[in-house]
Write a protein that holds these residues in place. Sequence first.
Motif, PDB file in Angstrom:
ATOM      1  N   THR A 139      -0.760 -21.890 -10.477  1.00 20.64           N
ATOM      2  CA  THR A 139       0.482 -21.253 -10.875  1.00 20.64           C
ATOM      3  C   THR A 139       1.105 -22.090 -11.975  1.00 20.64           C
ATOM      4  O   THR A 139       0.991 -23.317 -11.957  1.00 20.64           O
ATOM      5  N   THR A 196      -5.615 -21.373  -6.206  1.00 21.31           N
ATOM      6  CA  THR A 196      -4.775 -20.650  -7.156  1.00 21.31           C
ATOM      7  C   THR A 196      -4.002 -21.640  -8.031  1.00 21.31           C
ATOM      8  O   THR A 196      -3.501 -22.652  -7.543  1.00 21.31           O
ATOM      9  N   CYS A 241       0.236 -23.155  -1.916  1.00 17.59           N
ATOM     10  CA  CYS A 241       1.001 -22.006  -2.395  1.00 17.59           C
ATOM     11  C   CYS A 241       1.695 -21.306  -1.226  1.00 17.59           C
ATOM     12  O   CYS A 241       1.365 -21.530  -0.054  1.00 17.59           O
TER      13      CYS A 241
END
Length: 149
Positions: A104, A102, A137
């Motif tokens: 961000t 992921t 994360c």
Amino acid sequence: MLDPAGGSSALRRTLHQRGLRMTPQRQLVLDAVRTLGHATPEQICTEVQRAAPAVNITTIYRTLDLMERIGLVRHTHLGHGAPTYSEQEHQHVHLVCHSCGTVTEAATDLMDGLTRRLRSDIGFELDPSHVALSGMCSTCRETTPEELS
């Protein structure tokens, strides 16, 4: 900067000033970068090929290189793979989870202390909008046993 209405006036103007034309392929690449946000050349190619199947990856790379040289897009390396491209005005620090992948976005001012320290200690001027930080994360941290993280 790109205009919000169509995004092509800055590109068209800059190309014209350099004696180059605005081609349909260049417009499609710019539109794909705007639509996708962060995308690899391969992802941009897939998006462009929806409208123009004959456009190949070489055209995508050449167009991205041109757009980066004239300041309309920028690339960032978010890991070990291909660079991702986004609009020049799209500036932030990328936080990449090395567990789930992921990405961000965080405000560049989070890097202000490091930027000042690098400048004062070693004379290095950091571009925090061109940075990708690797870590884990919050979701992965919650689901990964502490001894593995």
